[in-house]
Write a protein that holds these residues in place. Sequence first.
Motif, PDB file in Angstrom:
ATOM      1  N   SER A  16       0.830  -1.218   0.000  1.00  0.00           N
ATOM      2  CA  SER A  16       0.000   0.000   0.000  1.00  0.00           C
ATOM      3  C   SER A  16       0.858   1.258   0.000  1.00  0.00           C
ATOM      4  N   SER A  17       1.989   1.251   0.678  1.00  0.00           N
ATOM      5  CA  SER A  17       2.861   2.435   0.652  1.00  0.00           C
ATOM      6  C   SER A  17       3.588   2.550  -0.689  1.00  0.00           C
ATOM      7  N   LYS A  20       1.454   4.394  -3.242  1.00  0.00           N
ATOM      8  CA  LYS A  20       1.396   5.852  -3.075  1.00  0.00           C
ATOM      9  C   LYS A  20       2.530   6.564  -3.798  1.00  0.00           C
TER      10      LYS A  20
END
Length: 127
Positions: A16-17, A20
């Motif tokens: 998820s990071s 980004k």
Amino acid sequence: MMVRFCAYVDKVFRFSSLLKTLHEPRLIPVIPIGSIFSSAFAMFATARGSLHGMEKDLVRIPARLRGIVGPHAPSSDTIGRVFATMDPEPLRQMLRSVHHRLRRNKALLDGGEWKIAAVDGHEFFSQ
């Protein structure tokens, strides 16, 4: 099984990071770039041969892939258009991060220039 896979990918690789860090090429996106990249990732993780094959699964059984793709699944045309306009540098950085994590977890051995990883796992969907 897919829920465990999503949790594993997020825990080990910080998926998820990493999402980004992708740059959005569109001015006013309706579907976030993370969902688009995750759809392509799910296509490879579930051994689908094409974006059109994946699109049928996203429409037919969205709950199974919601952990990776998100609540709004993009169409195969949208995935193709966005990937055609994406900057490749953030993708290279993602691969470097994954490569670094695989080496730290001793999944890749030092063997010169070429790195080969064998993944032994479970087939999520059968055809």
